[in-house]
Each structure stands twice: as C-alpha cells, then as structure tokens.
Design an enzyme around this catalytic site. Structure first.
Site, PDB file in Angstrom:
ATOM      1  N   GLU A 158       0.834  -1.109   0.078  1.00  0.00           N
ATOM      2  CA  GLU A 158      -0.027   0.027   0.041  1.00  0.00           C
ATOM      3  C   GLU A 158       0.966   1.310   0.142  1.00  0.00           C
ATOM      4  OE1 GLU A 158      -3.830  -0.097   1.043  1.00  0.00           O
ATOM      5  OE2 GLU A 158      -3.966  -1.873   0.763  1.00  0.00           O
ATOM      6  N   ARG A 201     -14.164 -10.255   3.126  1.00  0.00           N
ATOM      7  CA  ARG A 201     -14.683  -8.747   2.977  1.00  0.00           C
ATOM      8  C   ARG A 201     -14.812  -8.129   1.455  1.00  0.00           C
ATOM      9  NH1 ARG A 201     -11.429  -9.042   6.953  1.00  0.00           N
ATOM     10  NH2 ARG A 201      -9.467  -8.293   5.955  1.00  0.00           N
ATOM     11  N   LYS A 257      -5.593  -9.114  -3.562  1.00  0.00           N
ATOM     12  CA  LYS A 257      -4.930  -9.701  -2.327  1.00  0.00           C
ATOM     13  C   LYS A 257      -4.493 -11.275  -2.575  1.00  0.00           C
ATOM     14  CE  LYS A 257      -6.005  -6.629   0.960  1.00  0.00           C
ATOM     15  NZ  LYS A 257      -4.883  -5.983   1.422  1.00  0.00           N
TER      16      LYS A 257
END
Length: 128
Positions: A21, A68, A91
C-alpha cells in the site's frame, strides 16, 4: 533494481503491515527517483482487484475465495492476473495459496530476464 533508495525502502518495508500500500506510491513521489511521476493519484488501472459485486461483469469470478468482498487469488486467477494491465494486484494469501505467488514470480522474472538489455547476473535467476 539498482536505486539505493528503492532497495532501502523495500528492506524497511519487510517489517511493515502493508508494504503493497505504500512502496510504489512512495517511490513514485520522490522527485529525482527513476520513473517518478509526481502528479499522479491512485485513480486508473493501478491495482488488479476482483470485487465480488463485479463478478461476471469485470472479471470471471474468484478462483480462490472472497474476504470482505475482495478476492484472495487462487491458481485459477493466474491467467486473469497475467493478462491484466494493472501494475499491482490485491490480495494474496501465501499461507493458503502459496503457488499463486510462486508462479507469478517465476512468470514475471522470466519475462523480465528475456527482455533485459543489460548483462544478466546469475543470482537473478530462480533455482529450479
């Protein structure tokens, strides 16, 4: 691969929570870093993400599993990842799908070494 700041940041990032990130965006905003583009944002095709609500429209479904609403890539997602125009992918779960990252690394390392315009160093190759 040779810029000391990039190598130092990568080494420092090993102990951070989410290096994916911050690594690229940090390097991208250092004015004299190779390839820096200072006036950029995260808009556009930066990260390949398979959102659950886009299944059947943007992608062909998650071959790993969703957490999620985001796909954790499985082996069946490799072709989609390789063919995507994205710079990063989100991911991975190495403990669950270890071969996904290994296959991607081997694919991109081989591709990069085949396109190299500098003499190759032996340690750049992965052991068989």
């Amino acid at each position: 691969m040779t810029d000391e700041r990039a190598k130092d940041l990568l080494e420092w990032s090993r102990d951070t929570y989410s290096p994916d990130e911050h690594y690229w965006v940090t390097l991208n905003h250092i004015p004299d870093a190779p390839g820096a583009t200072l006036n950029t944002t995260w808009q556009g095709n930066i990260r390949a993400i398979k959102w659950k609500n886009q299944e059947g429209e943007v992608h062909n479904g998650c071959k790993g599993h969703y957490v999620r609403e985001i796909c954790i890539y499985g082996l069946g997602d490799l072709e989609w990842l390789i063919n995507s125009p994205h710079l990063f992918a989100n991911k991975f779960e190495p403990a669950t799908y270890p071969l996904v990252m290994e296959c991607l690394e081997r694919y991109y390392r081989t591709k990069l070494l085949q396109q190299a315009e500098v003499p190759l160093e032996t340690h750049w190759h992965l052991e068989e």
